[in-house]
Scaffold this active site. Structure first.
Site, short mmCIF file in Angstrom:
data_model
loop_
_atom_site.label_atom_id
_atom_site.label_comp_id
_atom_site.label_asym_id
_atom_site.label_seq_id
_atom_site.Cartn_x
_atom_site.Cartn_y
_atom_site.Cartn_z
N LYS A 121 0.84 -1.20 0.00
CA LYS A 121 0.00 0.00 0.00
C LYS A 121 0.88 1.25 0.00
O LYS A 121 0.65 2.18 -0.78
CB LYS A 121 -0.89 -0.05 1.24
N ARG A 136 -3.48 2.87 8.52
CA ARG A 136 -3.75 1.56 7.91
C ARG A 136 -2.51 0.72 7.86
O ARG A 136 -1.42 1.23 7.59
CB ARG A 136 -4.21 1.73 6.45
N GLY A 192 -6.84 -10.30 7.82
CA GLY A 192 -6.49 -10.96 9.08
C GLY A 192 -5.60 -10.07 9.92
O GLY A 192 -5.38 -10.32 11.08
N MET A 219 -4.70 -6.05 11.40
CA MET A 219 -5.41 -4.84 11.71
C MET A 219 -5.55 -4.03 10.43
O MET A 219 -4.60 -3.87 9.70
CB MET A 219 -4.63 -4.01 12.72
N ARG A 247 -3.56 -0.64 -6.44
CA ARG A 247 -2.62 -1.78 -6.50
C ARG A 247 -2.99 -2.59 -7.73
O ARG A 247 -4.09 -2.46 -8.27
CB ARG A 247 -2.72 -2.63 -5.25
N HIS A 306 -2.07 -41.42 1.53
CA HIS A 306 -2.69 -42.23 0.48
C HIS A 306 -3.89 -41.51 -0.12
O HIS A 306 -4.02 -41.37 -1.34
CB HIS A 306 -3.09 -43.58 1.09
N SER A 330 14.99 -40.71 -11.68
CA SER A 330 13.81 -39.89 -11.38
C SER A 330 13.82 -39.64 -9.88
O SER A 330 13.84 -40.59 -9.09
CB SER A 330 12.54 -40.63 -11.81
N CYS A 388 9.42 -37.16 -9.94
CA CYS A 388 8.04 -37.65 -9.99
C CYS A 388 7.37 -37.61 -8.62
O CYS A 388 6.28 -38.11 -8.44
CB CYS A 388 7.98 -39.05 -10.57
N TYR A 409 12.80 -33.15 -17.09
CA TYR A 409 11.33 -33.09 -17.06
C TYR A 409 10.83 -33.18 -15.63
O TYR A 409 11.55 -33.60 -14.72
CB TYR A 409 10.72 -34.22 -17.90
C1 PEP Z 1 8.32 -40.43 -4.24
O1 PEP Z 1 8.73 -41.01 -3.24
O2 PEP Z 1 8.52 -39.23 -4.45
C2 PEP Z 1 7.52 -41.15 -5.24
C3 PEP Z 1 7.13 -40.56 -6.34
O3 PEP Z 1 7.16 -42.42 -4.93
P1 PEP Z 1 5.92 -42.79 -3.98
O4 PEP Z 1 5.18 -41.54 -3.68
O5 PEP Z 1 5.11 -43.77 -4.73
O6 PEP Z 1 6.63 -43.38 -2.81
#
Ligand code: PEP
Ligand code: MG
Length: 895
Positions: A34, A103, A112, A114, A347, A468, A780, A848, A868
């Site tokens: 601000k 302000r 959240g 003041m 802003r 999970h 990976s 991954c 990737y």
């Molecule tokens: C990981 O551990 O990052 C992974 C991709 O394998 P998982 O989540 O299946 O253990």
């Protein structure tokens, strides 16, 4: 960062017209958002801004570390004196007083904290001066009673309802319905009553000295930085607790003086749709809070034009200048005081996802007229759209607000409505009967998959963002809220914050915000606008060209997921978790047979049966990804995950008894059960003790690929060994895979190129990646496990209980399961990448873990040299954009 304390002679306060060396809007760290924009509007754009000054974030940080900074009082007094001389009025003057607003204004806007104290400087004497100066006693005492209650509530922490009673009584005594009708004498009386409330609540009289009032308000702003709501907001928005806030003190102007006055909020474009047309809400004879509070119906800018044609033109001209200057859509607050326009705030404005996409594309085409024309580049346009914007146009959302009964972790975005069911079997039965289902459980396990599959949404009381439930839900794009700790499940009902939800009751959840609402919320459908594809097309162009492209793949375990991922732009599969294929109801008994096998023959038979079904799965996945690489990970989780729970069987044993098969299952479950399954017989270790398993999986995969090749298709297979820690393990695992490959390609003229790689999921693997690379064609990074193992944080347990406390207390700046911990786990990724390439300069590198879909983490992976990222199918568009942003960001920081 070392503690920041105000140094002697360090400047702590800056007037809006201070001459900074760089444009003030680049000083948001120091002046807050601000304050930086007020200074920009004043000193660069020369807009009509009521004069004032900003107490810097340096002062706030110093206050947090060592208390009220030495010298701050003197600096504030100095700036007040200058302001008084500019305005020709004095704070607290009994004849013609100067009034100011106070302000807060942090670097990022922060609900959240003041917010605002208006009319500061009024006291028993100056209120008379205000009455005389304006000739309006009612106005003066109305301003004073507002000030006392606002100051009482915000600065002195007096509960707001202590002021409501006297106000209601005043209305009743005066025989009027609205506050605006209360006459001057009654307001005067109300001021006296309010002061008595303050005396009663604090034991002290309402401060009459304006400088004391000001110091109190400034200190309240500083304190509010560490208020519970502000901390919670920062944790959610991932804002650092170290930043501190600035405080803006600004001359008051009044939109409620008369009918030649008014106030409004204005947007230079439509923030909801993105349409290139100014938009605003306006009220004649009102103060800013009246516009926001929705007490009176506001009018639009066209109506404002009818009341104030010249000022309307002036405002639109300012809008154009603001857009050209910020090269973006701005939102503003403005006030007209007796025919003069004042800009109170501006802003770069918040916008919906659809509006962000539209504006980004429109702004590349050019805006403004003649010499004032401006436009942004495509690269710049890419940076204007955030992951949240894309997310919001992809998932249904709540159309309104409802009765929130629980909050948990926002595990998988989108909103869902359904009836509560508490077991996977009940959920499945209800779904079969045509009911929309919300599956509510303490946590989920592979055995619940059939119930999760049919659920519109999933709510768990326990578990973290890589539990999970969360991983599975994200993979399917099913909205999920996990770790909602207030949810207490008792059989087929749950209670949460006083509400009770029974089986079959309607429940709505929003997996983007983590909220759970009682009843049936209305949902708005996701309809990505046409600009969605345009922006992602530009992102792909940036990602795929240039010296260092960054690919985006998906984590997918079924043909359906693979198809979806491809539709969303995935360039292959970076992780196919084969264990998920074993969980389908027709597979689980076969897996169990394999585990229970007492002879080699029995085991071979079970494996053969699994091979057949797994081959079909591979065929659909490879077919869906025809011509694109598919990384298949051999079985990873501990075998006991495929067995029923020991406790359940034990309970059954003593209640209704076990049949023969169940007795065997209990024995197996007991023998496979481990104290720490996550660091137990998992990954390649499982292969070591059940070698036939990996051989079977590879055969199934190679046969699926061979059959597709015969049909003229082009399956590209990459085989991945999970949880490798040493070169020797990798050497052994590679030999099993290679053996199967050699057998499968024997006699073929065109031998397919099948690569064998490994996941890097443990600190040891990362720091000995040079050795492992000798045996691997690719790596990976499994950053879920790498995070778990580097921190020693159980990925299933720490998030709901411990993580909130760690984030609130600033022990961690981010949840490391959500955004890669740059200094620790990120460093392991960098080391792994560097050492791997030291051995094999062309080693292909990917990631991954869940971080593969997180924009900030993607920037780190690009920096570490990865080829990737791979993420849940529904995160693919976000990863495409974030990958392009990482490349654009890296290019501009080295330019
Ligand atoms: C990981 O551990 O990052 C992974 C991709 O394998 P998982 O989540 O299946 O253990
Ligand atoms: Mg893992």
């Amino acid at each position: 960062m070392p503690p920041s304390t105000a140094q002697r002679n360090q400047q702590l306060v800056y007037a809006f017209d201070h001459k900074h060396r760089r444009p003030p809007m680049e000083h948001k760290d120091l002046l807050g958002g601000k304050g930086a924009n007020l200074a920009e509007m004043t000193s660069v754009l020369k807009l009509p801004v009521p004069p004032g000054f900003t107490i810097s974030t340096d002062a706030c940080r110093a206050y947090m570390h060592t208390g009220w900074p030495v010298g701050l009082d003197a600096e504030i007094a100095d700036h007040v004196a200058k302001l008084e001389s500019t305005m020709g009025r004095k704070l607290g003057d009994p004849a013609d007083p100067l009034l100011v607003s106070v302000r807060s204004g942090a670097k990022f806007s922060m609900p959240g904290m003041m917010d605002t104290v208006l009319n500061l400087g009024l006291n028993d004497k100056s209120v008379k001066g205000l009455a005389a100066g304006t000739g309006d006693e009612r106005f003066a005492y109305d301003s004073y009673r507002r000030f006392i209650s606002m100051y009482g509530r915000i600065v002195l922490d007096i509960p707001g309802d202590r002021f409501d009673g006297p106000l209601e009584a005043a209305r009743e005594r005066a025989g009027v319905r609205t506050d605006a009708e209360i006459p001057a004498a009654a307001l005067k009386e109300l001021c006296t009553e309010y002061k008595a409330v303050v005396k009663d609540a604090t034991g002290k009289a309402f401060p009459q000295d304006p400088m004391k009032q000001l110091r109190g308000a400034v200190e309240a702003v500083f304190r509010s930085w560490n208020g519970a709501r502000a901390i919670a907001y920062r944790v959610r928005e991932r804002i650092s607790h170290d930043l501190g806030t600035a405080v803006n003190v600004q001359t008051m102007v009044f939109g409620n003086r008369d009918d030649n006055s008014g106030t409004g909020v204005g947007f230079t474009r439509n923030a909801a749709t993105g349409e290139d047309k100014p938009y605003g809400d306006f009220l004649v004879n009102a103060q800013g809070e009246d516009v926001v509070a929705g007490i009176r119906n506001t009018e639009d800018l066209d109506a404002m034009k009818r009341h104030f044609p010249a000022i309307h033109d002036e405002l639109l001209d300012i809008f154009e200048r603001l857009e050209r200057h910020y090269q973006d859509m701005c939102d503003t607050e403005f006030t007209i005081e007796q025919g003069k326009l004042w800009m109170l705030q501006t802003r770069v404005g918040k916008r919906t996802g659809a509006a962000a996409l539209r504006m980004a594309v429109d702004m590349t085409k050019g805006s403004g007229k003649g010499t004032a024309r401006w436009k942004i580049s495509r690269e710049e346009a890419l940076t204007r759209v955030t992951a949240e914007h894309l997310d919001s146009v992809l998932h249904p959302q709540f159309a309104g607000t409802g009765d929130v009964i629980a909050k948990g972790l926002a595990a998988s975005p989108g909103a869902a409505v359904g009836k509560a069911y508490f077991t996977a079997d009940d959920a499945e039965a209800a779904a079969k009967a045509g009911e929309p289902v919300i599956l509510v459980t303490s946590e989920t396990s592979p055995e619940d998959v059939h119930g999760m599959m049919v659920a519109q949404g999933i709510l768990t009381a326990r578990g973290g963002l890589v539990s999970h439930a969360a991983v599975v839900a994200r993979g399917w794009g099913t909205p999920a809220v996990v770790g909602a700790e207030s949810v207490r499940i008792h059989g087929k009902s749950f209670t949460s914050n006083g509400a009770t939800v029974n089986e079959g009751d309607y429940l709505s959840l929003d997996g983007s915000s983590g909220t759970v609402v009682l009843g049936q919320m209305e949902l708005e459908n996701a309809q990505p606008p046409k600009e969605f594809d345009i922006i992602l097309g530009w992102a792909d162009a940036v990602r795929s060209k240039g010296k260092r492209p960054l690919g985006v793949r998906a984590n997918a375990d079924t043909g359906e997921d693979a198809t979806k991922a491809r539709e969303l732009g995935a360039e292959g599969i970076g992780l196919c978790r084969t264990e998920h294929m074993f969980l389908a109801p027709d597979r689980l008994p076969v897996v169990r047979r394999m585990i229970l096998a007492r002879t080699d023959q029995e085991e071979t038979e079970a494996l053969e049966e699994l091979r057949r079904v797994q081959q079909d799965d591979f065929t659909t996945i490879l077919d869906a990804m025809d011509g694109l690489p598919v990384t298949v990970r051999l079985l990873d989780p501990p075998l006991h995950e495929f067995l029923p729970s020991v406790e359940e069987l034990r309970i059954k044993e003593v209640t209704s008894g076990l049949d023969d098969e169940e007795k065997q299952l209990l024995a197996a479950a007991e023998s496979w059960s481990e104290h720490n399954p996550m660091i137990g017989t998992r990954g390649v270790r499982l292969g070591v003790i059940k070698p036939g398993l990996y051989g079977m999986q590879v055969r199934a995969l190679l046969e699926a690929a061979a059959n597709l090749r015969k049909q003229g298709k082009n399956p590209i297979v990459e085989i991945m060994i999970p949880l490798t820690v040493t070169r020797e393990e990798m050497h052994l695992a590679r030999s099993w895979v290679q053996e199967e490959i050699d057998r499968a390609v024997k006699g073929l003229r065109n031998k397919p190129d099948i690569t064998i790689g490994t996941m890097i999921e443990t600190p040891r693997a990362a720091i000995r990646a040079d050795q492992i690379a000798e045996e691997a064609d690719f790596f990976s990074f499994g950053t879920n496990d790498l995070t778990q193992m580097a921190f020693g944080f159980s990925r299933d347990d720490v998030e709901s209980r411990m993580m909130p406390a760690y984030l609130e207390q600033g022990l961690l700046k981010r949840n490391p399961f959500e955004t890669i911990d740059a200094d620790g786990v990120g460093e392991l990724v960098r080391i792994g990448a560097r050492l791997g390439r030291q051995t094999k300069p062309k080693l292909k590198l990917g990631v991954c873990g869940e971080h593969g879909g997180d924009p900030e983490s993607i920037a780190l992976f690009y920096d570490a040299g990865l080829n990737y990222v791979s993420c849940s199918p529904f995160r693919v568009p976000i990863a495409r954009l974030a990958a392009a942003q990482a490349i654009v960001g890296a290019a501009s920081s080295t330019a």
